[in-house]
Scaffold this motif. Structure first.
Motif, PDB file in Angstrom:
ATOM      1  N   LEU A   1      44.849  50.370-117.630  1.00  0.00           N
ATOM      2  CA  LEU A   1      46.250  51.061-117.939  1.00  0.00           C
ATOM      3  C   LEU A   1      46.081  52.676-117.515  1.00  0.00           C
ATOM      4  O   LEU A   1      47.438  53.295-116.949  1.00  0.00           O
ATOM      5  CB  LEU A   1      46.791  50.807-119.144  1.00  0.00           C
ATOM      6  CG  LEU A   1      47.169  49.402-119.581  1.00  0.00           C
ATOM      7  CD1 LEU A   1      47.653  49.244-121.084  1.00  0.00           C
ATOM      8  CD2 LEU A   1      48.365  48.711-118.720  1.00  0.00           C
ATOM      9  N   VAL A   2      44.979  53.201-117.735  1.00  0.00           N
ATOM     10  CA  VAL A   2      45.131  54.690-117.570  1.00  0.00           C
ATOM     11  C   VAL A   2      43.919  55.296-116.584  1.00  0.00           C
ATOM     12  O   VAL A   2      44.156  56.374-116.202  1.00  0.00           O
ATOM     13  CB  VAL A   2      44.950  55.203-119.153  1.00  0.00           C
ATOM     14  CG1 VAL A   2      45.984  54.833-119.954  1.00  0.00           C
ATOM     15  CG2 VAL A   2      43.506  54.805-119.563  1.00  0.00           C
ATOM     16  N   ASP A   3      43.070  54.536-116.328  1.00  0.00           N
ATOM     17  CA  ASP A   3      41.870  54.870-115.483  1.00  0.00           C
ATOM     18  C   ASP A   3      42.378  55.086-114.208  1.00  0.00           C
ATOM     19  O   ASP A   3      42.948  54.147-113.435  1.00  0.00           O
ATOM     20  CB  ASP A   3      40.670  54.011-115.613  1.00  0.00           C
ATOM     21  CG  ASP A   3      40.161  54.177-116.961  1.00  0.00           C
ATOM     22  OD1 ASP A   3      40.347  54.916-117.827  1.00  0.00           O
ATOM     23  OD2 ASP A   3      39.057  53.339-117.173  1.00  0.00           O
ATOM     24  N   ALA A   4      42.215  56.187-113.593  1.00  0.00           N
ATOM     25  CA  ALA A   4      42.709  56.405-112.147  1.00  0.00           C
ATOM     26  C   ALA A   4      42.118  55.414-111.182  1.00  0.00           C
ATOM     27  O   ALA A   4      43.044  55.178-110.351  1.00  0.00           O
ATOM     28  CB  ALA A   4      42.092  58.032-111.668  1.00  0.00           C
ATOM     29  N   PRO A   5      40.880  54.974-111.087  1.00  0.00           N
ATOM     30  CA  PRO A   5      40.548  54.110-110.001  1.00  0.00           C
ATOM     31  C   PRO A   5      41.515  52.523-109.994  1.00  0.00           C
ATOM     32  O   PRO A   5      41.555  51.995-109.022  1.00  0.00           O
ATOM     33  CB  PRO A   5      39.164  53.482-110.341  1.00  0.00           C
ATOM     34  CG  PRO A   5      38.850  54.667-111.149  1.00  0.00           C
ATOM     35  CD  PRO A   5      39.797  54.979-111.977  1.00  0.00           C
ATOM     36  N   PHE A   6      42.110  52.487-111.224  1.00  0.00           N
ATOM     37  CA  PHE A   6      42.998  51.187-111.236  1.00  0.00           C
ATOM     38  C   PHE A   6      44.476  51.377-110.796  1.00  0.00           C
ATOM     39  O   PHE A   6      45.316  50.586-110.834  1.00  0.00           O
ATOM     40  CB  PHE A   6      42.790  50.384-112.642  1.00  0.00           C
ATOM     41  CG  PHE A   6      41.479  50.258-112.935  1.00  0.00           C
ATOM     42  CD1 PHE A   6      40.801  49.208-112.330  1.00  0.00           C
ATOM     43  CD2 PHE A   6      40.744  50.839-113.945  1.00  0.00           C
ATOM     44  CE1 PHE A   6      39.421  48.695-112.708  1.00  0.00           C
ATOM     45  CE2 PHE A   6      39.394  50.448-114.061  1.00  0.00           C
ATOM     46  CZ  PHE A   6      38.644  49.724-113.789  1.00  0.00           C
ATOM     47  N   GLN A   7      44.781  52.779-110.944  1.00  0.00           N
ATOM     48  CA  GLN A   7      46.442  52.945-110.718  1.00  0.00           C
ATOM     49  C   GLN A   7      46.793  52.461-109.223  1.00  0.00           C
ATOM     50  O   GLN A   7      46.206  52.308-108.268  1.00  0.00           O
ATOM     51  CB  GLN A   7      46.516  54.478-110.562  1.00  0.00           C
ATOM     52  CG  GLN A   7      46.350  55.211-111.784  1.00  0.00           C
ATOM     53  CD  GLN A   7      46.881  54.577-112.979  1.00  0.00           C
ATOM     54  OE1 GLN A   7      48.001  54.544-113.195  1.00  0.00           O
ATOM     55  NE2 GLN A   7      46.136  54.256-113.972  1.00  0.00           N
TER      56      GLN A   7
END
Length: 324
Positions: free
Chosen positions: A293-299
């Motif tokens: 939800l918050v980690d950049a690689p998953f955005q």
């Protein structure tokens, strides 16, 4: 003898004897052999696509016998079937409440998908390749090598014997007490073995059982991997072992011994937001669990979830804390 024209079951009753020295064709539905043979079957069994041959009486399939076809075969009824000729079945082979012993001098052997519930599949010294294996009980045994190209779904039951099982399509273990006795189970490089589910445990239960992990092993519950029985049982991690938490002292002790350089007290006190990562030939490390939800690689890689949306503009709500 030909079975056709119906999609249901046709049974040959258990009060007599059924000897096949010719040819049995199962073209449609299921042919249930409830009766045994007289101790020596030399004929052939041909199973068409979509049809099933069910051995539910004791049979001794001799060296000249042939069980073949695109259909399926079931070994059930509490019977024992000795296969000593050729067995080339492209459909599902099911072992349920029966025992099938595959001889060491088969003229040919090729098997499609395999399912083992409450039966015993003794493959002797034979080595072969199957597309998938689903085991939710029973026993798989033998001293040969079994290569599984697709998924291996293991929810219950035992794998035994001195042979090797190569899981080349990954392993899912989500039942209580999946058990390895004497046998070597290999999770191939680039594949994932997942131990998940509330009650799931992996038992290395004697006879020198070996689990070789060349891929990724995910320990996703609070139970564990246990060893016991006679002989030295071994877990060889040549890939990545990930641990997401422990439930009790025993699991912490077993996991600490498996990883090698993390104290059991550290595992017991590990926060729910942390994980242990153990990579072959490297020191184990503690790392934060990813948060998509918050980690950049998953955005940008996930769709919005109304449960975590706010009614007014602003940061999205964090998901609730997950119990382990």
């Amino acid at each position: 003898f030909t079975r056709d024209t119906s999609s249901g079951d046709f049974s040959i009753g258990s009060s007599g004897v059924f000897n096949n020295t010719g040819t049995v064709n199962v073209q449609t539905g299921t042919l249930r052999l409830l009766s045994p043979d007289s101790g020596a079957t030399s004929g052939d069994f041909n199973i068409s696509n979509g049809a099933t041959l069910s051995f539910e009486g004791n049979y001794a399939l001799g060296a000249t016998s042939d069980v073949a076809g695109a259909g399926g075969v079931q070994f059930g009824g509490g019977a024992t079937v000795n296969v000593n000729g050729s067995y080339n079945v492209g459909g599902l082979t099911t072992f349920s409440l029966g025992t099938a012993n595959f001889g060491n001098a088969l003229s040919s052997l090729s098997i499609g998908p395999v399912a083992i519930s409450n039966g015993t599949a003794n493959f002797g010294t034979n080595s072969f390749t199957i597309p998938t294996l689903a085991q939710n009980g029973g026993v798989l045994s033998g001293s040969g090598t079994i290569n599984i190209t697709g998924p291996f779904n293991w929810t219950a039951g035992t794998m035994s014997g001195s042979g090797v099982t190569n899981a080349n399509g990954g392993i899912t273990m989500n039942g209580f007490g999946v058990t390895l006795i004497g046998r070597t189970l290999h999770n191939a490089a680039g594949r994932t073995a997942t131990l998940s589910g509330i009650n799931a445990t992996l038992m290395l239960a004697g006879g020198g059982a070996v689990f070789n992990n060349d891929g990724t092993f995910l320990a996703q519950n609070n139970n564990g991997l246990f060893a016991g029985g006679v002989g030295t049982n071994t877990f060889n991690n040549a890939g990545v072992f990930q641990l997401f938490g422990v439930a009790n002292h025993l699991m912490a002790k077993e996991s600490s011994e498996l990883i090698g350089d993390i104290d059991a007290d550290v595992l017991r006190n590990m926060a729910k937001s942390r994980q242990i990562i153990s990579i072959s030939n490297e020191k184990a490390m503690s790392a934060r669990l990813p948060d998509y939800l918050v980690d950049a690689p998953f955005q940008g890689l996930w769709d919005p979830n109304p449960m975590f949306e706010t009614e007014t503009p602003g940061p999205s709500k964090r998901r609730p804390s997950r119990g382990r």
